[in-house]
Design a protein around this motif. Sequence first.
Motif, PDB file in Angstrom:
ATOM      1  N   GLY A 129       0.804  -1.215   0.000  1.00  0.00           N
ATOM      2  CA  GLY A 129       0.000   0.000   0.000  1.00  0.00           C
ATOM      3  C   GLY A 129       0.830   1.254   0.000  1.00  0.00           C
ATOM      4  N   PRO A 130       0.198   2.359   0.351  1.00  0.00           N
ATOM      5  CA  PRO A 130       0.836   3.669   0.258  1.00  0.00           C
ATOM      6  C   PRO A 130       1.812   3.956   1.393  1.00  0.00           C
ATOM      7  CG  PRO A 130      -1.313   3.888   1.239  1.00  0.00           C
ATOM      8  CD  PRO A 130      -1.169   2.431   0.864  1.00  0.00           C
ATOM      9  N   CYS A 144       0.627   7.764  -2.707  1.00  0.00           N
ATOM     10  CA  CYS A 144       0.676   6.592  -3.582  1.00  0.00           C
ATOM     11  C   CYS A 144       2.119   6.251  -3.914  1.00  0.00           C
ATOM     12  CB  CYS A 144      -0.095   6.878  -4.869  1.00  0.00           C
ATOM     13  SG  CYS A 144       0.013   5.550  -6.092  1.00  0.00           S
ATOM     14  N   ARG A 145       2.425   4.981  -3.894  1.00  0.00           N
ATOM     15  CA  ARG A 145       3.743   4.545  -4.362  1.00  0.00           C
ATOM     16  C   ARG A 145       3.619   3.429  -5.388  1.00  0.00           C
ATOM     17  NH1 ARG A 145       6.795   0.726  -0.186  1.00  0.00           N
ATOM     18  NH2 ARG A 145       5.016  -0.192   0.878  1.00  0.00           N
ATOM     19  N   CYS A 146       2.376   3.089  -5.773  1.00  0.00           N
ATOM     20  CA  CYS A 146       2.203   2.064  -6.801  1.00  0.00           C
ATOM     21  C   CYS A 146       2.078   2.688  -8.181  1.00  0.00           C
ATOM     22  CB  CYS A 146       0.978   1.212  -6.502  1.00  0.00           C
ATOM     23  SG  CYS A 146      -0.609   2.000  -6.883  1.00  0.00           S
ATOM     24  N   GLY A 147       1.716   3.960  -8.235  1.00  0.00           N
ATOM     25  CA  GLY A 147       1.601   4.653  -9.514  1.00  0.00           C
ATOM     26  C   GLY A 147       0.235   4.544 -10.171  1.00  0.00           C
ATOM     27  N   THR A 158      -2.843   5.391  -8.842  1.00  0.00           N
ATOM     28  CA  THR A 158      -3.887   6.284  -8.352  1.00  0.00           C
ATOM     29  C   THR A 158      -4.327   7.291  -9.412  1.00  0.00           C
ATOM     30  OG1 THR A 158      -4.466   7.845  -6.603  1.00  0.00           O
ATOM     31  CG2 THR A 158      -2.218   7.952  -7.432  1.00  0.00           C
ATOM     32  N   CYS A 217      -2.889   8.428  -2.483  1.00  0.00           N
ATOM     33  CA  CYS A 217      -3.454   7.094  -2.708  1.00  0.00           C
ATOM     34  C   CYS A 217      -4.971   7.209  -2.771  1.00  0.00           C
ATOM     35  CB  CYS A 217      -3.047   6.185  -1.542  1.00  0.00           C
ATOM     36  SG  CYS A 217      -3.871   4.581  -1.536  1.00  0.00           S
ATOM     37  N   ASP A 218      -5.568   6.521  -3.740  1.00  0.00           N
ATOM     38  CA  ASP A 218      -7.033   6.475  -3.818  1.00  0.00           C
ATOM     39  C   ASP A 218      -7.570   5.056  -3.614  1.00  0.00           C
ATOM     40  OD1 ASP A 218      -6.438   5.183  -6.167  1.00  0.00           O
ATOM     41  OD2 ASP A 218      -7.581   6.547  -7.463  1.00  0.00           O
ATOM     42  N   GLY A 219      -6.694   4.146  -3.206  1.00  0.00           N
ATOM     43  CA  GLY A 219      -7.113   2.776  -2.932  1.00  0.00           C
ATOM     44  C   GLY A 219      -6.994   1.843  -4.121  1.00  0.00           C
ATOM     45  N   THR A 220      -6.632   2.360  -5.279  1.00  0.00           N
ATOM     46  CA  THR A 220      -6.543   1.528  -6.481  1.00  0.00           C
ATOM     47  C   THR A 220      -5.554   0.385  -6.318  1.00  0.00           C
ATOM     48  OG1 THR A 220      -7.167   3.393  -7.886  1.00  0.00           O
ATOM     49  CG2 THR A 220      -6.050   1.559  -8.974  1.00  0.00           C
ATOM     50  N   HIS A 221      -4.525   0.566  -5.526  1.00  0.00           N
ATOM     51  CA  HIS A 221      -3.501  -0.474  -5.351  1.00  0.00           C
ATOM     52  C   HIS A 221      -4.126  -1.808  -4.933  1.00  0.00           C
ATOM     53  CE1 HIS A 221      -3.921   1.248  -1.271  1.00  0.00           C
ATOM     54  NE2 HIS A 221      -3.732  -0.014  -0.887  1.00  0.00           N
TER      55      HIS A 221
HETATM   56  S1  FES Z   1      -0.588   3.110  -3.255  1.00  0.00           S
HETATM   57 FE1  FES Z   1      -1.136   3.638  -5.268  1.00  0.00          FE
HETATM   58  S2  FES Z   1      -3.288   3.765  -5.208  1.00  0.00           S
HETATM   59 FE2  FES Z   1      -2.726   3.276  -3.197  1.00  0.00          FE
END
Ligand code: FES
Length: 74
Positions: A12-13, A41-44, A46, A52-56
């Motif tokens: 997650g973020p 966000c660290r997954c890219g 969002t 972070c919007d929870g998309t991860h």
């Molecule tokens: S960490 Fe990228 S959407 Fe949550």
Amino acid sequence: MTDVKIRCRKDGPLIITGEVTVTDHEGNAFDTSGRENIALCRCGATSKRPFCDGTHRHTGWEASETAPQNENPE
Ligand code: FES
């Protein structure tokens, strides 16, 4: 001075706790008023960068790094 804590959530973020200012590349601050925690966000994936919007949760993105322990045993 307020302590700031940054916590890496598993898969997650980055959760930031404490008084911080998040700015864009031009130095303009995002409105984070009223938030106790900020999730960056660290997954890219969002749609609300840099937050972070929870998309991860739906992408299968994984991150489970841990801090090294006992690097300096004495
Ligand atoms: S960490 Fe990228 S959407 Fe949550």
